[in-house]
Motif scaffolding. Sequence first.
Motif, PDB file in Angstrom:
ATOM      1  N   MET A   1      35.585  33.546  25.144  1.00  0.00           N
ATOM      2  CA  MET A   1      34.986  34.594  25.966  1.00  0.00           C
ATOM      3  C   MET A   1      35.853  34.902  27.188  1.00  0.00           C
ATOM      4  SD  MET A   1      32.201  35.077  24.237  1.00  0.00           S
ATOM      5  CE  MET A   1      31.030  35.899  25.256  1.00  0.00           C
ATOM      6  N   LEU A   2      36.545  33.929  27.719  1.00  0.00           N
ATOM      7  CA  LEU A   2      37.353  34.103  28.923  1.00  0.00           C
ATOM      8  C   LEU A   2      38.724  34.657  28.560  1.00  0.00           C
ATOM      9  CD1 LEU A   2      36.320  30.842  30.808  1.00  0.00           C
ATOM     10  CD2 LEU A   2      35.392  33.149  31.060  1.00  0.00           C
ATOM     11  N   GLY A   3      38.726  35.822  27.962  1.00  0.00           N
ATOM     12  CA  GLY A   3      39.919  36.487  27.469  1.00  0.00           C
ATOM     13  C   GLY A   3      39.454  37.422  26.372  1.00  0.00           C
ATOM     14  N   TRP A 127      40.819  30.452  31.260  1.00  0.00           N
ATOM     15  CA  TRP A 127      40.963  31.913  31.241  1.00  0.00           C
ATOM     16  C   TRP A 127      42.258  32.295  30.532  1.00  0.00           C
ATOM     17  CZ3 TRP A 127      37.261  30.513  34.666  1.00  0.00           C
ATOM     18  CH2 TRP A 127      36.229  31.437  34.954  1.00  0.00           C
ATOM     19  N   ASN A 128      42.167  33.287  29.686  1.00  0.00           N
ATOM     20  CA  ASN A 128      43.339  33.801  28.977  1.00  0.00           C
ATOM     21  C   ASN A 128      43.414  35.316  29.207  1.00  0.00           C
ATOM     22  OD1 ASN A 128      45.541  34.091  27.262  1.00  0.00           O
ATOM     23  ND2 ASN A 128      44.253  34.245  25.419  1.00  0.00           N
ATOM     24  N   GLY A 129      43.696  35.660  30.451  1.00  0.00           N
ATOM     25  CA  GLY A 129      43.689  37.077  30.806  1.00  0.00           C
ATOM     26  C   GLY A 129      42.307  37.511  31.260  1.00  0.00           C
ATOM     27  N   ALA A 131      38.503  38.398  31.078  1.00  0.00           N
ATOM     28  CA  ALA A 131      37.367  37.998  30.251  1.00  0.00           C
ATOM     29  C   ALA A 131      36.818  39.203  29.495  1.00  0.00           C
ATOM     30  CB  ALA A 131      36.284  37.375  31.118  1.00  0.00           C
ATOM     31  N   LEU A 132      36.391  38.951  28.243  1.00  0.00           N
ATOM     32  CA  LEU A 132      35.813  40.002  27.391  1.00  0.00           C
ATOM     33  C   LEU A 132      36.737  41.212  27.280  1.00  0.00           C
ATOM     34  CD1 LEU A 132      32.146  39.915  28.751  1.00  0.00           C
ATOM     35  CD2 LEU A 132      33.149  38.502  26.975  1.00  0.00           C
ATOM     36  N   ALA A 133      38.021  40.952  27.220  1.00  0.00           N
ATOM     37  CA  ALA A 133      39.018  42.039  27.244  1.00  0.00           C
ATOM     38  C   ALA A 133      38.810  43.001  26.090  1.00  0.00           C
ATOM     39  CB  ALA A 133      40.421  41.451  27.189  1.00  0.00           C
ATOM     40  N   GLY A 134      38.812  44.273  26.382  1.00  0.00           N
ATOM     41  CA  GLY A 134      38.786  45.319  25.376  1.00  0.00           C
ATOM     42  C   GLY A 134      37.443  45.622  24.785  1.00  0.00           C
ATOM     43  N   LEU A 135      36.363  44.974  25.258  1.00  0.00           N
ATOM     44  CA  LEU A 135      35.050  45.233  24.665  1.00  0.00           C
ATOM     45  C   LEU A 135      34.420  46.466  25.286  1.00  0.00           C
ATOM     46  CD1 LEU A 135      33.279  41.802  24.191  1.00  0.00           C
ATOM     47  CD2 LEU A 135      34.815  43.046  22.667  1.00  0.00           C
ATOM     48  N   PRO A 136      33.816  47.335  24.475  1.00  0.00           N
ATOM     49  CA  PRO A 136      33.146  48.530  25.008  1.00  0.00           C
ATOM     50  C   PRO A 136      31.722  48.202  25.439  1.00  0.00           C
ATOM     51  CG  PRO A 136      33.044  48.576  22.625  1.00  0.00           C
ATOM     52  CD  PRO A 136      33.804  47.324  22.977  1.00  0.00           C
ATOM     53  N   GLY A 137      31.103  49.172  26.116  1.00  0.00           N
ATOM     54  CA  GLY A 137      29.693  49.051  26.434  1.00  0.00           C
ATOM     55  C   GLY A 137      29.427  48.574  27.844  1.00  0.00           C
ATOM     56  N   PRO A 138      28.301  49.013  28.412  1.00  0.00           N
ATOM     57  CA  PRO A 138      27.986  48.665  29.799  1.00  0.00           C
ATOM     58  C   PRO A 138      27.725  47.171  30.005  1.00  0.00           C
ATOM     59  CG  PRO A 138      26.167  49.866  28.756  1.00  0.00           C
ATOM     60  CD  PRO A 138      27.311  49.962  27.829  1.00  0.00           C
ATOM     61  N   THR A 142      29.686  44.860  32.791  1.00  0.00           N
ATOM     62  CA  THR A 142      28.999  44.087  33.833  1.00  0.00           C
ATOM     63  C   THR A 142      29.409  42.616  33.789  1.00  0.00           C
ATOM     64  OG1 THR A 142      27.119  45.593  33.769  1.00  0.00           O
ATOM     65  CG2 THR A 142      26.743  43.426  34.731  1.00  0.00           C
ATOM     66  N   GLN A 143      29.440  42.058  32.607  1.00  0.00           N
ATOM     67  CA  GLN A 143      29.792  40.646  32.476  1.00  0.00           C
ATOM     68  C   GLN A 143      31.257  40.395  32.816  1.00  0.00           C
ATOM     69  OE1 GLN A 143      27.646  38.095  31.948  1.00  0.00           O
ATOM     70  NE2 GLN A 143      26.137  39.752  32.197  1.00  0.00           N
ATOM     71  N   ARG A 144      32.117  41.372  32.501  1.00  0.00           N
ATOM     72  CA  ARG A 144      33.536  41.241  32.876  1.00  0.00           C
ATOM     73  C   ARG A 144      33.672  41.118  34.396  1.00  0.00           C
ATOM     74  NH1 ARG A 144      35.223  44.409  28.650  1.00  0.00           N
ATOM     75  NH2 ARG A 144      34.626  46.292  29.763  1.00  0.00           N
ATOM     76  N   SER A 145      32.953  41.981  35.121  1.00  0.00           N
ATOM     77  CA  SER A 145      33.018  41.947  36.588  1.00  0.00           C
ATOM     78  C   SER A 145      32.473  40.625  37.116  1.00  0.00           C
ATOM     79  CB  SER A 145      32.218  43.117  37.177  1.00  0.00           C
ATOM     80  OG  SER A 145      32.754  44.356  36.772  1.00  0.00           O
ATOM     81  N   ARG A 146      31.365  40.134  36.517  1.00  0.00           N
ATOM     82  CA  ARG A 146      30.787  38.869  36.975  1.00  0.00           C
ATOM     83  C   ARG A 146      31.748  37.708  36.768  1.00  0.00           C
ATOM     84  NH1 ARG A 146      28.349  34.513  34.773  1.00  0.00           N
ATOM     85  NH2 ARG A 146      28.464  35.352  32.660  1.00  0.00           N
TER      86      ARG A 146
END
Length: 976
Positions: A1-3, A127-129, A131-138, A142-146
């Motif tokens: 998840m952390l990437g 972390w590998n870059g 988090a949740l890189a490239g996933l669409p949707g609100p 939100t989770q990427r920012s958190r």
Amino acid sequence: MLGPVRAIRGEEQLNTGSPQQRAMLATLLLRGGQTVTAPELIDAVWGDDPPEVAIAALRTYASRLRKALGADSDVLVSESGGYAIRTAPGALDVDVAEQLAAQAEKAGQSGDRVRARELINKALSLWNGEALAGLPGPYAETQRSRLAEWQLSLIETRLDHDLELGLHTEAVSELTALTAAHPLRERLRELLMLALYRSGRQAEALAVYADTRRLLAEELGVDPLPELSDLQQRILEADKTLLPSGTPESDRADPAPPPPVPLQLPADTPDFTGSTTFVHELSEQLATPNGRATAVWAIHGIAGIGKTALAVHVAHAARHLFPDGQLYVDLQGSTPTAAAPGAVLGSFLRALGTPDHSIPDGVEERAALYRSKLGGRRVLTLLDNARDAAQVRPLLPGIEGCVTLVTSRTRMIDLAGAHLVDLDVMSPEEALALFTRIVGVERVEAERDAAMDVVAACGFLPLAVRIAASRLVARRTWTVSTLARRLGDERRRLDELRAGDLAVKATFEMGYGQLEAQQARAFRLLGLADGPDISLTAAAAVLDMDVSDAEDQLESLVDTSLLDSVVPGRYRYQDLVRLFARACAERDERPADRDAAVSRLLDFYLATTAGVYARERPGDRLIKHLAPTSHPGLAFSDDDAALDWLFSEGDCLLACAAQAGSGATLRRATDLLLIASDLAESGSHTHRYAALAARLSATARTSGDPQAESRARSALARALSLRGQHQEADEQARQAMDIGRAVEDPAVIGRLPNLRGVTAILLKRFDEAEAHLLEAIDAFRADQDRPGEAAALCNLSRVHIELGRTMNAIDVAQQGVRIYESLGLGLRLANGKYALGQALISAGRGPEALEALTDAGSLFHESRQRLWEGMTHYRLAEVQLALHHPAEAAAHAEQALALGAIGGEWRRAIILTLLGKALMELGERDRADACWRKALSIHERLGEAEGDDVRVLLAQASQPVRATPPWRPSSPPRPR
């Protein structure tokens, strides 16, 4: 998840499908085994714009995920209309990171910073870059920012441990990169300040605070958090507690000695005078502690206007508000060797206690260190005699609580955030006060008028007043009058204004020497024009440029303070600067080039005034007989614009005619005066117009130019007539007519008999008037001058009135009106209506007379002919009085008195007489008596026969008032 979201079994990476499928997987995983309904999943993956087949798509994604998970597919369950993924503990990298962070927090609380640091680093390594890189949707967003915020918090916590473990030097590099990536994150800034301070880089630490404060103000409009401000203060105080907790007491150095307090201001001027408003305003601004915005005051003005004296005086008055010191430098901006910003910064840094070996080489590095040194301090800086904004910018503190005063001859419009102060010359009272303080009250009071002449000759320029006063003090045998006489010679005035090493001319010369070639030429040539100021279009003619290029040159001179612009599009010199500009023109311009500049200005005024004249008088032949010009003149969109130009340029136009009234330009100057007759008829310039006409006629006579003399005398006769000096007007018109006939000048052959006819009417020589006017009519018809013919007919109407030929009077007046109406002549039509109104009065046709005169008054008003507007009110008052409307008559007489008095004392007397009659009918006998007595005194002084009529009225004042005949005023109307 952390990437990028991935699923791994052993060493095998599983296929998690499309981005939307992975977004569904991430949503389920991050809900910790809880069931997520289909609507929730749709909102998480697609937000407000889901596809119509969203439910079917979710079922497809779930099916594919089970297939990808293979033997572990049972972790994905369907229940209650939704889905859930229930994984074993430790199956998610997010869960592992949370466990490590919790363990690190416990270790830190127990004081084991080494262990806490190791655990946080393990968590961060997951972390590998992004988090949740490239996933669409609100939901993913939100989770990427958190997760990014959490990662940054972990980094801050780890860096805090680093600093406490003494790894501050190593931390600086990482913190520098992090603050660049997250410029508004104050915790990172705080850690960087602390790392720099502990690395022995106190100045840089303070600079970080200054940059942070500026950035927060610009981007968010807020101040730094109290923690950051407190850290800055502790760094300034070299607080020992800022050192790492493990530092032995013996290694904790004593606080640094307080920085030195520079006191560099020059001595204040003991006899400083003037600028009280600005001194008060600036003092109030400086008295506000810790202002939100950096205070920069840029004072500009011409050389010698007292910029430095004012700035030094204000700085001394405000010294107590700046306990950390005052810095001063003369930037030598008016010399070829202006001070370099780098050198100035070096001197300022030394004054603030920086050793030479710690002063960097580059200007930017020195400026940064300078700002750092001023952090948290209240220092006043005076940058005197600056060249331009580029020289000043590196020297600005950019620190709250610090104020900078800048003086310059250049208007620093490009100095961002500066409050610009236009310093003007002293008021006459201030200049006299300065002169008195230097010379002494006794000498000045004995010759106060001469002292005022001295300061006026100095143009109220402080430097010039000081020099003049110093010269007088040094010469005890001189009187103030002696000095005034010496300064009265304009050609020697600049040379007289010299005392010791002070010289007005020398200060101007320095500014002049800095001009580029085109600027210097414009400065010289514009100084040749005699008017009180000059318009942009007139200046373009002087410079032989198009208006746009001329404006560039003039505005550049305004920026150097050698030229002033009081209103847009108009420019002027200070008196002494004008003398200097002319001296430069005489020295640096060839005589032919100087003459050509004045000639171009004369052509501009002559051509443009001819255009105004033609708009006002279509068909008038006078413009056909003018001297040719090289300038086409300005074009106007309507009559109002043309008249606006004429009256706004009146003073400058007459000044140009006076300046050009000799030699090769004499004829054009007299022509300009002749077609600018509206200035005389308006009353606003009558006296000056008459004086100039007299001067030009004398010059033409001396020069042997009969045409110019005839035209100048014609203009003079007209002006004298307007002033009520009828006998003198007739004599000038007679001489002009004799000369004009001799040279067969078509410009005056018709106009002068017409003018002599008018003056003969006013002198009650009616047979002579009729002969002149008939001659004028013939001359105008021969020249096909229809407006001239109409004017002569209207004047002839007045002769018929006086000779009792009422019907003839009405007939010729109507002929004149018809000609004017056919030509569309507004102003001249007013003359026709005025004459017709008088004829109708004599015929007893009151209502028609009122209508004609009312029309005339409106047209005179629109054409700004105040004198004739006033005389029309006088005629309206006559009619109203004859109609037994004394209140209306008195109102018109009062308006005539306000407007018509500019036509001379004779007109004032006849209006007062008529006003007295109206007041008598209103029962205001005492006031009527006062009006008549004033009128009588004027007639007696002028030697006019009307005085006898007024004596009769005064004698009858105590007797009952008798009604006047219904259509005859109590005394015959005097014609125009």
